[in-house]
Design an enzyme around this catalytic site. Structure first.
Site, short mmCIF file in Angstrom:
data_model
loop_
_atom_site.label_atom_id
_atom_site.label_comp_id
_atom_site.label_asym_id
_atom_site.label_seq_id
_atom_site.Cartn_x
_atom_site.Cartn_y
_atom_site.Cartn_z
N VAL A 1 -22.17 31.51 42.69
CA VAL A 1 -21.56 32.79 42.33
C VAL A 1 -20.04 32.79 42.47
CG1 VAL A 1 -21.64 33.89 44.62
CG2 VAL A 1 -21.95 35.29 42.55
N TYR A 2 -19.46 31.84 43.17
CA TYR A 2 -18.00 31.82 43.32
C TYR A 2 -17.36 31.58 41.96
CZ TYR A 2 -18.90 31.17 48.36
OH TYR A 2 -19.32 31.30 49.66
N GLY A 3 -16.70 32.62 41.45
CA GLY A 3 -16.11 32.51 40.12
C GLY A 3 -17.16 32.38 39.03
#
Length: 318
Positions: A53-55
């Site tokens: 989910v990071y970025g």
């Protein structure tokens, strides 16, 4: 750099690890992000933590580029699954875990991760289904071990009750710092009894424990608190009484012969169940200061004084 065994696994991870929410998710330029990854290796950091989910996949993609020419056995790579990647894609169902592990491996340019973690607990999916799916991922060789982040003690016990039919967790990833000690009450003792190590996020309390903030001046321009993109979790910390408490800790760090950030990281690493403290970086040189904390031996009395200062901070009214 010092290394610690990760739970009941055979993984040896650096006591300081590189987190990528700040570093490779788009908050800084890609060339600087890759320079941070390279600097981490120079300092002996072998453990890198990311999440799909990071970025929305950007962090894994940049990390894949940064790691593509390094021998796969020269680093320990961890990613996570749970939070929404699209309107349809989220959670820890059998379908999602199978789909998201393949997508993560593609972005990371590797055939396996060393640690695959549940980013949170999924209340909408039966735990047995989640554990079966994670076990399948390990059996397929797509992950060597599994872990979780921010699960309750009961969640942890329920998962442990499924062993040996299901794969056993080897790691827990909680928030933990001088300013946030909640895991000490139940999570750390429970995990220590069951061969599960802690991989700590926010050991510097979103940068507050670096001592960079002042009650009388705006946040530094290059700080997390000054960033619209990265400063969303700072409200609880950017209070005058918290800043004043950190100011009272600074002489303790000076007496220990280290920076405030090193002092805060060394405090986290004093706990035997902590395998690694995750740090982020927006510049390569930031990692030099953080990595040195792994080597420090600080008098327990100084830590006790810091704990007393932190405990005395008034809680927010709301």
């Amino acid at each position: 750099m010092k290394y610690r065994k990760l739970g009941s696994s055979d993984l040896e991870v650096s006591a300081i690890s590189l987190g990528t929410w700040l570093t490779t998710a788009g908050g800084i330029e890609k060339d600087i992000a890759i320079a941070c990854v390279n600097r981490a290796f120079d300092l002996g950091i072998n453990f890198i933590d990311t999440a799909n989910v990071y970025g929305r996949g950007a962090s894994e993609s940049v990390l894949g580029e940064a790691l593509k020419d390094r021998p796969r056995d020269s680093y320990v790579l961890a990613t996570k699954v749970y939070f929404p990647m699209s309107v349809e894609d989220s959670g820890l169902s059998r379908e999602q875990i199978a789909k998201q592990i393949d997508a993560s491996l593609g972005r990371l340019r590797t055939d396996h991760v060393d640690l695959y973690q549940c980013h949170r607990y999924d209340e909408n999916t039966p735990l047995e289904e989640t554990m079966e799916a994670l076990t399948r991922v390990v059996q397929q060789g797509k992950a060597r071990y599994i872990g979780f982040s921010e699960w309750s003690p009961q969640n942890i016990r329920d998962a442990l009750a499924m062993v040996p039919e299901m794969e056993k967790f080897v790691s827990s990833q909680p928030q933990y710092s001088l300013l946030w000690r909640r895991p000490e009450k139940e999570v750390i003792p429970l995990c220590a009894e069951n061969g599960i190590s802690q991989i700590v996020w926010s050991p510097l309390a979103q940068g507050m424990l670096t001592g960079k903030y002042s009650a009388d001046a705006p946040p530094p321009a290059d700080s997390r608190a000054a960033s619209d993109e990265m400063g969303g979790f700072m409200d609880r910390l950017m209070r005058p009484e918290v800043i004043a408490a950190v100011d009272r800790m600074k002489p303790l760090a000076q007496e220990a012969g280290c920076t405030m950030a090193q002092f805060a990281l060394a405090w986290v690493l004093r706990e035997p169940n902590i395998a690694s403290a995750i740090v982020g970086a927006s510049r390569p040189e930031q990692l030099d200061d953080n990595a040195a904390a792994a080597e420090l031996a600080i008098a327990p009395a100084l830590f006790e004084q810091a704990e007393a200062i932190a405990t005395a901070i008034p809680r927010p009214q709301n």
